[in-house]
Scaffold this motif. Structure first.
Motif, PDB file in Angstrom:
ATOM      1  N   VAL A  10       0.849  -1.194   0.000  1.00  0.00           N
ATOM      2  CA  VAL A  10       0.000   0.000   0.000  1.00  0.00           C
ATOM      3  C   VAL A  10       0.880   1.238   0.000  1.00  0.00           C
ATOM      4  O   VAL A  10       1.552   1.531   0.996  1.00  0.00           O
ATOM      5  CB  VAL A  10      -0.930   0.017   1.228  1.00  0.00           C
ATOM      6  CG1 VAL A  10      -1.765   1.292   1.247  1.00  0.00           C
ATOM      7  CG2 VAL A  10      -1.832  -1.220   1.233  1.00  0.00           C
ATOM      8  N   SER A  11       0.901   1.962  -1.113  1.00  0.00           N
ATOM      9  CA  SER A  11       1.616   3.234  -1.132  1.00  0.00           C
ATOM     10  C   SER A  11       0.746   4.305  -0.480  1.00  0.00           C
ATOM     11  O   SER A  11      -0.474   4.173  -0.421  1.00  0.00           O
ATOM     12  CB  SER A  11       1.994   3.632  -2.564  1.00  0.00           C
ATOM     13  OG  SER A  11       0.845   3.904  -3.341  1.00  0.00           O
ATOM     14  N   GLY A  12       1.387   5.359   0.018  1.00  0.00           N
ATOM     15  CA  GLY A  12       0.639   6.387   0.733  1.00  0.00           C
ATOM     16  C   GLY A  12      -0.027   5.848   1.976  1.00  0.00           C
ATOM     17  O   GLY A  12      -1.115   6.295   2.368  1.00  0.00           O
ATOM     18  N   ALA A  13       0.631   4.899   2.648  1.00  0.00           N
ATOM     19  CA  ALA A  13      -0.009   4.190   3.759  1.00  0.00           C
ATOM     20  C   ALA A  13      -0.319   5.093   4.943  1.00  0.00           C
ATOM     21  O   ALA A  13      -1.258   4.834   5.693  1.00  0.00           O
ATOM     22  CB  ALA A  13       0.881   3.034   4.211  1.00  0.00           C
ATOM     23  N   THR A  14       0.466   6.151   5.125  1.00  0.00           N
ATOM     24  CA  THR A  14       0.192   7.062   6.238  1.00  0.00           C
ATOM     25  C   THR A  14      -0.653   8.256   5.802  1.00  0.00           C
ATOM     26  O   THR A  14      -0.926   9.152   6.603  1.00  0.00           O
ATOM     27  CB  THR A  14       1.505   7.563   6.864  1.00  0.00           C
ATOM     28  OG1 THR A  14       2.310   8.183   5.851  1.00  0.00           O
ATOM     29  CG2 THR A  14       2.279   6.409   7.480  1.00  0.00           C
ATOM     30  N   GLY A  15      -1.073   8.267   4.533  1.00  0.00           N
ATOM     31  CA  GLY A  15      -1.972   9.297   4.032  1.00  0.00           C
ATOM     32  C   GLY A  15      -3.419   8.883   4.222  1.00  0.00           C
ATOM     33  O   GLY A  15      -3.725   7.818   4.769  1.00  0.00           O
ATOM     34  N   LYS A  16      -4.327   9.721   3.754  1.00  0.00           N
ATOM     35  CA  LYS A  16      -5.745   9.469   4.008  1.00  0.00           C
ATOM     36  C   LYS A  16      -6.292   8.316   3.184  1.00  0.00           C
ATOM     37  O   LYS A  16      -7.055   7.489   3.688  1.00  0.00           O
ATOM     38  CB  LYS A  16      -6.544  10.749   3.780  1.00  0.00           C
ATOM     39  CG  LYS A  16      -6.236  11.800   4.840  1.00  0.00           C
ATOM     40  CD  LYS A  16      -7.110  13.022   4.722  1.00  0.00           C
ATOM     41  CE  LYS A  16      -6.796  13.992   5.861  1.00  0.00           C
ATOM     42  NZ  LYS A  16      -7.578  15.227   5.783  1.00  0.00           N
ATOM     43  N   GLN A  17      -5.917   8.224   1.906  1.00  0.00           N
ATOM     44  CA  GLN A  17      -6.411   7.121   1.098  1.00  0.00           C
ATOM     45  C   GLN A  17      -5.846   5.791   1.564  1.00  0.00           C
ATOM     46  O   GLN A  17      -6.574   4.833   1.815  1.00  0.00           O
ATOM     47  CB  GLN A  17      -6.061   7.341  -0.373  1.00  0.00           C
ATOM     48  CG  GLN A  17      -6.850   8.410  -1.064  1.00  0.00           C
ATOM     49  CD  GLN A  17      -6.573   8.448  -2.557  1.00  0.00           C
ATOM     50  OE1 GLN A  17      -6.636   7.428  -3.239  1.00  0.00           O
ATOM     51  NE2 GLN A  17      -6.256   9.614  -3.071  1.00  0.00           N
ATOM     52  N   GLY A  18      -4.509   5.733   1.669  1.00  0.00           N
ATOM     53  CA  GLY A  18      -3.875   4.498   2.092  1.00  0.00           C
ATOM     54  C   GLY A  18      -4.270   4.105   3.496  1.00  0.00           C
ATOM     55  O   GLY A  18      -4.512   2.920   3.787  1.00  0.00           O
ATOM     56  N   GLY A  19      -4.369   5.096   4.380  1.00  0.00           N
ATOM     57  CA  GLY A  19      -4.777   4.812   5.753  1.00  0.00           C
ATOM     58  C   GLY A  19      -6.185   4.275   5.830  1.00  0.00           C
ATOM     59  O   GLY A  19      -6.469   3.336   6.594  1.00  0.00           O
ATOM     60  N   ALA A  20      -7.099   4.859   5.049  1.00  0.00           N
ATOM     61  CA  ALA A  20      -8.485   4.389   5.044  1.00  0.00           C
ATOM     62  C   ALA A  20      -8.586   2.996   4.441  1.00  0.00           C
ATOM     63  O   ALA A  20      -9.390   2.166   4.897  1.00  0.00           O
ATOM     64  CB  ALA A  20      -9.369   5.367   4.269  1.00  0.00           C
ATOM     65  N   LEU A  21      -7.779   2.721   3.426  1.00  0.00           N
ATOM     66  CA  LEU A  21      -7.748   1.378   2.835  1.00  0.00           C
ATOM     67  C   LEU A  21      -7.337   0.356   3.890  1.00  0.00           C
ATOM     68  O   LEU A  21      -7.992  -0.686   4.063  1.00  0.00           O
ATOM     69  CB  LEU A  21      -6.765   1.362   1.661  1.00  0.00           C
ATOM     70  CG  LEU A  21      -6.264   0.001   1.172  1.00  0.00           C
ATOM     71  CD1 LEU A  21      -7.411  -0.874   0.723  1.00  0.00           C
ATOM     72  CD2 LEU A  21      -5.247   0.177   0.051  1.00  0.00           C
ATOM     73  N   ILE A  22      -6.263   0.659   4.606  1.00  0.00           N
ATOM     74  CA  ILE A  22      -5.775  -0.274   5.616  1.00  0.00           C
ATOM     75  C   ILE A  22      -6.809  -0.460   6.726  1.00  0.00           C
ATOM     76  O   ILE A  22      -7.103  -1.592   7.140  1.00  0.00           O
ATOM     77  CB  ILE A  22      -4.433   0.217   6.180  1.00  0.00           C
ATOM     78  CG1 ILE A  22      -3.344   0.132   5.106  1.00  0.00           C
ATOM     79  CG2 ILE A  22      -4.022  -0.608   7.404  1.00  0.00           C
ATOM     80  CD1 ILE A  22      -2.034   0.782   5.481  1.00  0.00           C
ATOM     81  N   SER A  23      -7.392   0.636   7.204  1.00  0.00           N
ATOM     82  CA  SER A  23      -8.406   0.539   8.262  1.00  0.00           C
ATOM     83  C   SER A  23      -9.602  -0.292   7.814  1.00  0.00           C
ATOM     84  O   SER A  23     -10.139  -1.096   8.591  1.00  0.00           O
ATOM     85  CB  SER A  23      -8.860   1.937   8.678  1.00  0.00           C
ATOM     86  OG  SER A  23      -7.814   2.651   9.285  1.00  0.00           O
TER      87      SER A  23
END
Length: 299
Positions: A10-23
């Motif tokens: 997951v790129s941008g994992a600490t950003g809003k898109q990547g973070g929301a994907l992970i959550s």
């Protein structure tokens, strides 16, 4: 882990898109993924927080050295690609390089956040440079995925609510919008909601809804007058903006990034139907819901 576990980067994992994907993935019962969260700095507070979550492994790297990213993951199955739009030529080059590294590493499903480009999103790159760069990255993903029998999902969101921030650029965004007319409707979406759809694209990658499909996304379609009214009702304040000459100055100084785009908003505009999107994804927030739950003005 079971043998059916799939590894996704997951790129941008600490950003809003990547973070929301992970959550979203972590909140799914028995989700079948090991998540490799890509960050530029493993020691940052947000990266450390991610590393404490189950089935999440933080890896360090960036788009300038894509092969080094995928060398850290054994047999990756999926890749979430979100690129930086500030320099369109660099964005295209980096996006294509990451795709090549992903395919070379054996990735079988790529979810890429592109953009809605109006009624002819499949054929028209548009004159907006950072829309055109994503168009070229999309085509490259299709071609490279054919090399290993891989599949893809393209997410095509509209403008982000997060552009309406309580700072200079946020005020400038409103001023540039006003230059297009108080009744000019703009389609907007929460970046977190994009991440939620990305999660579904991985969980249901083999289903017809997502397999080799492009999905346009919008949470609301609203004029500036309407947005200002909602903002006043929710916050008790006037919507923050700056002088019109500042908006004109931003369009001139950042012509490639903002000027061409706002001109396109007025002459062409996004083509997705926000109401239809919400029928498919009821969790997509309208402007009022975003103000209440995610914005800088949330209570």
């Amino acid at each position: 882990m079971a043998n059916t576990t799939r590894r996704i980067v997951v790129s941008g994992a600490t950003g809003k898109q990547g973070g929301a994907l992970i959550s979203s993935l972590l909140s799914t019962p028995s989700q079948p993924f090991e998540i490799y969260a890509l960050t530029r700095n493993k020691t940052s507070k947000s990266a450390i927080a991610l590393s404490s979550k189950p089935n999440v492994f933080v890896i360090e790297g960036n788009f300038d050295n894509p092969s080094a990213v995928f060398r850290q993951v054994d047999k990756p199955w999926g890749f979430f690609s979100v690129t930086n739009p500030m320099n369109a030529k660099k964005e295209e080059a980096q996006g294509k390089a990451m795709t090549k590294a992903a395919v070379d590493a054996g990735v079988k499903h790529i979810v890429f956040t592109a953009t809605d480009r109006g009624k002819n999103s499949d054929e028209d790159a548009t004159p907006v440079p950072h829309f055109a760069s994503k168009f070229e990255i999309e085509k490259d993903i299709v071609e490279k995925s054919k090399l290993n029998g891989g599949t893809w999902t393209f997410l095509r969101p509209v403008a982000f609510y997060e552009n309406l921030s309580n700072d200079f650029l946020g005020k400038g965004f409103i001023s540039m919008w006003r230059l297009n007319g108080n009744q000019n409707k703009l389609k907007l979406i929460s970046t977190k909601d994009i991440g939620k759809v990305a999660a579904e694209a991985f969980l249901k990658a083999d289903q017809a809804q997502y397999k080799n499909k492009a999905i346009a996304l919008a949470g609301d379609e609203i004029s500036l007058d309407e947005a200002a009214k909602v903002f006043k009702e929710e916050t008790g304040s006037t919507i923050p903006e700056t002088f019109s000459f500042v908006g004109k100055g931003l369009k001139f100084a950042l012509h490639e990034q903002l000027g061409i785009m706002f001109n396109w908003f007025k002459t062409d505009g996004f083509g997705v139907d926000a109401k239809q999107c919400k029928e498919t994804y009821p969790f997509l927030k309208d402007f009022r819901a975003w103000l209440r739950t995610e914005s800088a003005w949330k209570k």
